[in-house]
Every structure is written in structure tokens, then in C-alpha cells.
Design a protein around this motif. Structure first.
Motif, mmCIF file in Angstrom:
data_model
loop_
_atom_site.group_PDB
_atom_site.id
_atom_site.type_symbol
_atom_site.label_atom_id
_atom_site.label_comp_id
_atom_site.label_asym_id
_atom_site.label_seq_id
_atom_site.Cartn_x
_atom_site.Cartn_y
_atom_site.Cartn_z
ATOM 1 N N PHE A 1 0.443 -0.899 -0.481
ATOM 2 C CA PHE A 1 0.374 -0.089 -0.030
ATOM 3 C C PHE A 1 1.141 1.769 -0.348
ATOM 4 C CE2 PHE A 1 -2.254 3.952 2.303
ATOM 5 C CZ PHE A 1 -3.322 3.303 1.723
ATOM 6 N N TYR A 2 1.667 0.991 0.904
ATOM 7 C CA TYR A 2 2.628 2.586 1.312
ATOM 8 C C TYR A 2 3.936 2.770 -0.472
ATOM 9 C CZ TYR A 2 1.111 4.692 5.171
ATOM 10 O OH TYR A 2 -0.116 4.255 6.014
ATOM 11 N N PRO A 3 4.202 1.453 -0.219
ATOM 12 C CA PRO A 3 5.526 1.656 -1.886
ATOM 13 C C PRO A 3 4.408 1.749 -2.810
ATOM 14 C CG PRO A 3 5.470 -0.120 -0.356
ATOM 15 C CD PRO A 3 4.624 -0.224 -0.238
ATOM 16 N N SER A 4 2.921 1.622 -3.224
ATOM 17 C CA SER A 4 2.457 2.600 -4.117
ATOM 18 C C SER A 4 1.466 3.769 -3.896
ATOM 19 C CB SER A 4 1.138 1.389 -3.968
ATOM 20 O OG SER A 4 1.474 -0.527 -4.641
ATOM 21 N N VAL A 5 1.571 4.154 -3.092
ATOM 22 C CA VAL A 5 1.783 5.535 -2.521
ATOM 23 C C VAL A 5 2.462 6.473 -2.632
ATOM 24 C CG1 VAL A 5 0.749 7.025 -0.818
ATOM 25 C CG2 VAL A 5 -0.992 5.398 -1.005
ATOM 26 N N LEU A 6 3.794 5.928 -2.154
ATOM 27 C CA LEU A 6 4.412 7.052 -2.402
ATOM 28 C C LEU A 6 5.702 7.057 -3.754
ATOM 29 C CD1 LEU A 6 6.472 6.283 0.882
ATOM 30 C CD2 LEU A 6 6.213 7.910 -0.250
ATOM 31 N N ARG B 1 3.657 -2.856 8.607
ATOM 32 C CA ARG B 1 5.040 -1.959 9.906
ATOM 33 C C ARG B 1 4.593 -1.054 9.218
ATOM 34 N NH1 ARG B 1 9.756 -4.002 13.925
ATOM 35 N NH2 ARG B 1 7.935 -4.626 14.666
ATOM 36 N N LYS B 2 4.439 0.187 9.148
ATOM 37 C CA LYS B 2 5.008 1.460 8.934
ATOM 38 C C LYS B 2 5.897 2.106 8.047
ATOM 39 C CE LYS B 2 0.240 1.978 8.281
ATOM 40 N NZ LYS B 2 -0.346 0.868 9.199
ATOM 41 N N SER B 3 7.435 2.153 9.320
ATOM 42 C CA SER B 3 8.535 1.874 8.503
ATOM 43 C C SER B 3 8.848 1.393 7.617
ATOM 44 C CB SER B 3 9.964 2.108 9.803
ATOM 45 O OG SER B 3 9.916 1.166 10.361
ATOM 46 N N HIS B 4 9.158 0.062 7.447
ATOM 47 C CA HIS B 4 9.313 -0.634 6.183
ATOM 48 C C HIS B 4 8.732 -0.215 4.773
ATOM 49 C CE1 HIS B 4 10.695 -3.444 9.475
ATOM 50 N NE2 HIS B 4 11.653 -2.456 9.410
ATOM 51 N N ILE C 1 18.242 -1.907 7.587
ATOM 52 C CA ILE C 1 18.849 -2.889 7.437
ATOM 53 C C ILE C 1 19.001 -3.936 9.091
ATOM 54 C CG2 ILE C 1 21.317 -4.401 7.857
ATOM 55 C CD1 ILE C 1 19.732 -4.904 5.448
ATOM 56 N N HIS C 2 18.968 -2.544 9.922
ATOM 57 C CA HIS C 2 19.086 -1.571 11.244
ATOM 58 C C HIS C 2 17.730 -1.884 12.068
ATOM 59 C CE1 HIS C 2 19.687 -0.678 15.429
ATOM 60 N NE2 HIS C 2 18.668 0.185 14.956
ATOM 61 N N SER C 3 16.712 -2.047 11.617
ATOM 62 C CA SER C 3 15.792 -2.442 11.455
ATOM 63 C C SER C 3 14.389 -3.300 11.762
ATOM 64 C CB SER C 3 14.283 -1.241 10.471
ATOM 65 O OG SER C 3 12.809 -1.019 11.777
ATOM 66 N N ILE C 4 15.163 -3.997 10.335
ATOM 67 C CA ILE C 4 14.686 -5.133 10.376
ATOM 68 C C ILE C 4 15.118 -6.519 11.276
ATOM 69 C CG2 ILE C 4 16.275 -6.150 8.705
ATOM 70 C CD1 ILE C 4 12.533 -6.687 8.374
ATOM 71 N N SER C 5 16.797 -6.327 11.207
ATOM 72 C CA SER C 5 17.028 -7.168 12.181
ATOM 73 C C SER C 5 16.760 -7.216 13.638
ATOM 74 C CB SER C 5 18.687 -6.580 12.542
ATOM 75 O OG SER C 5 19.026 -5.797 12.807
ATOM 76 N N ARG C 6 15.795 -5.898 14.190
ATOM 77 C CA ARG C 6 15.478 -5.905 15.336
ATOM 78 C C ARG C 6 14.396 -5.803 15.236
ATOM 79 N NH1 ARG C 6 17.140 -2.398 19.485
ATOM 80 N NH2 ARG C 6 14.958 -1.762 20.029
ATOM 81 N N ALA C 7 13.451 -6.119 13.897
ATOM 82 C CA ALA C 7 12.243 -6.577 14.257
ATOM 83 C C ALA C 7 11.860 -8.065 14.858
ATOM 84 C CB ALA C 7 12.337 -6.357 12.412
#
Length: 452
Positions: free
Chosen positions: A20-25, A107-110, A164-170
Motif C-alpha cells: 500500500f505505502y510503496p504504491s502511494v509513494l 509495519r509502516k517504517s519498512h 537493515i538495522h530495523s529489520i534485524s531488530r524486528a
């Protein structure tokens, strides 16, 4: 405004999609590229370009090289990032619980990072195809557009490091649990706040209300409260939802009750039933119960032989105890109202405290009953809940009824003398909170030991 259920379901599915968000952006970047090209060769912009010429490309070949490199590089980042997302989702499903996957997907950030990548690629390609030969042999170079593309490329590199930092923490179980705990606690407190705004001392007798049958089958996950309350206010009626959220309903099941017989009004029934939400995924924003379930399932998964992580199970148990303590402040009947008024219009059957104990601790009790360490911590969690609920007779009875089931499992599966002594010490701690019922529980535990 009346919105058909199919439209509402399609909208919900769309906004909860990973795309969704990738399409909007992407669409946003496309429009920005068009705007950039429309102002690129205006006189004021030409003056600006002469002022900042030091950071602009001055040849078509350099522009093509930069844009081609940017587009190709960001495509590589996008492919790698999407691959990482799939790895994380697969790992979360295997090691935590399949029910946490929808929360990770949305998750919106990703999604924003992936959308920025796609948008930057589209922008670079639009700039690339607008490097045109003009009459007289000169070339129209969108140098401002190339500069923006370069900036987007540099931002993409920074976002890649963040991703990379966020996905490793997720995927770290502590972070997943903390996120579930915080969101679930927030949802419980929101209900507590709403009930304090309009306290109800006495509820109607719902047994005399008229039943309304479901016209669809599926998992009842929630209701569009504002929309439904507006309909109820307009027709001066009250409604009671008699089933728990998350339960499976079939066509013809009487899951609603109304204080007025409206079964003859097909149009009104259609409007009311269209406010109810049926789908498979479990989002904590729909109901706090799903957060409790996901935490419980992570604890059960941690006790499986393939993972064998009792520490995670104990942390999950502690979180469940805190959330159940928060749940003690809720009425067993929830209700909603229009914001302009404080009179309840919609009543909801809240999942009872007894049901929450059964739903969240029974699987854990079954899979961890041979682990004295985990079972001791289960008893400690119940002790903490009892301490807060010592003046709540109904909750106290539910807790002690369930404690007998826990003790029965311990008696059948824990035979080591040291482990049983530790468990007995924990039961004695419960006795200090409630001497009468606690002593009976200790006697029940020791009676099995004496018979053995």
C-alpha cells in the motif's frame, strides 16, 4: 455516510497490504517527476541553475551515467530489502507465531523505505527519458531533476542502513514481545478511559431483547463503532453484541440483540450488519485480546523442543500477568456511544477474565507442565494477579479455580523433590495473600505428594 461492506473490506485489505505505502509513494514520486520537468526550463529556474551550476551536470553523457547508475543501484537495494522482508516473515512465522506476521507486514517504517526505493527508481527513469536532443545539436538536460535524483539516491543509502538495522531488530523476540505488550496495554487503557468518561452502574437485561441473526460466516473481528452508533442514534435503538471478538460465526447464528424488534426492516438490518467486520488476520488495534493471544503463542512456541527457550516463555508469562491485571479494571460488558453524548448505544460482550485465563494459559500449561521452572513462574504470575485482585471476589474465584488445574498438572508431571519444594514455597506465598483458599490449595498439592 453508508459504505457497503464489500467496499469497506476491500479498503481494509488494501491499507493492510505490504504494497500500500510503496504504491502511494511511487505515485507521489511520479507526480513530482512530472512537476520537475514542467518547471525545469522556466526562466526563474534557469537563473537558479546558473547560480548553483557547481552541483549540476553539464553534459548529457554524465547525466545518463548518473541516472542509470542510480536506477540500477536502487533496484539492487530494493530486491535485497524485499528479500530481507520475506526472510524475516518466514523466520517470525517459524520461531515466534504465524499470528505476528500481519503486524510485521503492516509495519509502516519498512513500507515507507520500500516505497522510497520504488519512487526513486521511477523518478530516475523519468529523468533519463527526458534527456532529449534539440534542434541545432544541443541537448536538453534536466539538471535540476538529476540533482534531485542524486539526492534521492543518497537518501536511499541512508534508508538502507536504517532498514537493515530495523529489520534485524524486528525479528528479535524481545522487541516483538515489547511491541505486542505496549500495543495491547494501550488498547486496554483506551477502553478503560472510555468507560470512565461515561460510567454505567447498571446494564439492561439483555435476555429480553430481540435476537438478530448473522447473514454471513467468518471470524467476527470488530465493528465500525462510530458508523453503527450513528445508525442506532438515528433510529433510537440499542444493540448488544453477544459473541466475543475473534469467534467464528455461521449464517443464521443469533449474534446480536436489539431492544426493539427490527427483523421486519430489511434496509435497517442491512445497514447494521454491514458495520460488522469479518476477516482472518488478527490485529491488536481491533481488540486487545489478540495481543494476549499472540504473546501466549510466542510462549508456547518457545517451549517447543525445536526452540527450547524457557526464558522467553517466562517473559511472556510476566507480560500476560501485567495485562491481565490491567484487564481487572474493565467491565465484563463494554459499551460505546456517540462522542456528542455519553449515553451508551452499543453494548459489547467483553471476553471475561475467566475466558482470558483459559484461552491464554491452557496451551502454555499443556506444553510446559513438565518444566518446573516455567510452572513456578506461572504460579508467581498468578500470585501477582491475586495480590491486585484480592478485593475482587469474582476474579479471585476464577484465579483459584485455575490454580487447581495448574497444581493437578504439576502433581502429575513434576516428581523431583527439589522442584516440588520450590513449587510448594510459591504456593505458600499465595497463602500469604489469601490464607483460606491458599491453604486449601497447598493441602491439595501436598495430598498428592503424600499419596505418592
Amino acid at each position: 455516510m453508508f459504505v457497503p461492506r464489500k467496499v469497506a473490506d476491500s479498503y481494509r485489505e488494501m491499507i493492510n497490504s505490504i504494497g500500500f505505502y510503496p504504491s502511494v509513494l511511487s505515485v507521489g514520486f511520479l507526480f513530482f517527476a512530472i512537476i520537475t520537468m514542467s518547471v525545469e526550463y522556466l526562466a526563474p529556474v534557469e537563473q537558479l541553475k546558473s547560480f548553483i551550476s557547481v552541483v549540476l551536470v553539464d553534459s548529457a553523457e554524465n547525466a545518463r551515467t548518473i541516472l542509470s547508475t542510480l536506477a540500477g543501484s536502487i533496484i539492487s537495494l530494493t530486491v535485497f530489502s524485499f528479500s530481507m522482508v520475506m526472510v524475516v516473515l518466514n523466520s517470525a512465522s517459524a520461531s515466534l507465531s504465524p499470528r505476528v506476521v500481519p503486524g510485521l507486514i503492516t509495519r509502516k517504517s519498512h513500507q515507507m523505505v520500500l516505497g522510497f526505493y520504488l519512487g526513486s527508481i521511477i523518478y530516475s527513469i523519468i529523468m533519463l527519458i527526458n534527456i532529449n536532443k534539440l534542434e541545432g545539436g544541443s541537448t536538453a538536460i534536466p539538471s535540476i531533476g538529476v540533482l534531485f535524483a542524486l539526492i534521492f539516491g543518497l537518501i536511499s543509502l541512508g534508508l538502507f542502513v536504517f532498514f537493515i538495522h530495523s529489520i534485524s531488530r524486528a525479528i528479535q523476540v524481545d522487541n516483538v514481545l515489547n511491541g505486542l505488550f505496549s500495543q495491547t496495554k494501550k488498547e486496554i487503557k483506551a477502553i478503560i478511559k472510555r468507560q470512565k468518561e461515561a460510567p454505567v452502574s447498571e446494564f439492561p437485561d439483555f435476555s429480553t431483547w430481540h435476537s438478530i441473526s448473522s447473514k454471513t460466516e467468518g471470524y467476527y473481528k470488530g465493528v465500525q463503532t462510530d458508523k453503527l452508533c450513528a445508525i442506532l442514534k438515528e433510529h433510537d435503538i440499542n444493540l448488544y453484541i453477544s459473541v466475543n471478538q475473534g469467534y467464528f460465526t455461521v449464517k443464521g447464528y443469533p449474534f446480536l440483540k436489539c431492544n426493539v424488534d427490527i427483523t421486519h426492516d430489511e434496509e435497517l438490518l442491512e445497514k447494521i450488519l454491514d458495520c460488522f467486520i469479518f476477516y482472518i488476520e488478527e490485529y491488536i488495534s481491533d481488540h486487545y485480546r489478540y495481543g494476549l493471544t499472540q504473546i501466549s503463542e510466542i510462549a508456547v512456541k518457545a517451549m517447543s523442543p525445536g526452540i527450547n527457550d524457557p526464558g522467553t516463555a517466562v517473559k511472556s508469562i510476566d507480560m500476560l500477568s501485567i495485562l491481565l491485571i490491567e484487564r481487572l479494571s474493565l467491565n465484563d460488558i463494554n459499551y460505546s456511544f456517540k462522542h456528542s453524548e455519553k449515553k451508551p448505544l452499543l453494548y459489547l460482550h467483553e471476553t471475561s477474565f475467566d475466558e482470558l485465563l483459559h484461552d491464554n494459559f491452557s496451551p502454555l500449561r499443556h506444553y510446559a507442565k513438565v518444566d518446573a521452572y516455567v510452572m513456578t513462574n506461572v504460579l508467581e504470575a498468578f500470585k501477582n494477579i491475586l495480590f491486585v485482585a484480592r478485593d475482587n471476589e469474582k476474579a479471585r474465584e476464577s484465579l483459584f479455580n485455575y490454580l487447581y488445574a495448574i497444581v493437578d498438572d504439576i502433581n502429575m508431571n513434576v516428581t523431583n523433590e527439589y522442584d516440588r519444594r520450590e513449587i510448594c514455597n510459591m504456593l505458600n506465598s499465595i497463602t500469604r495473600i489469601n490464607e483460606q483458599q491458599g491453604s486449601q490449595l497447598v493441602a491439595h498439592f501436598e495430598h498428592h505428594q503424600n499419596n505418592s
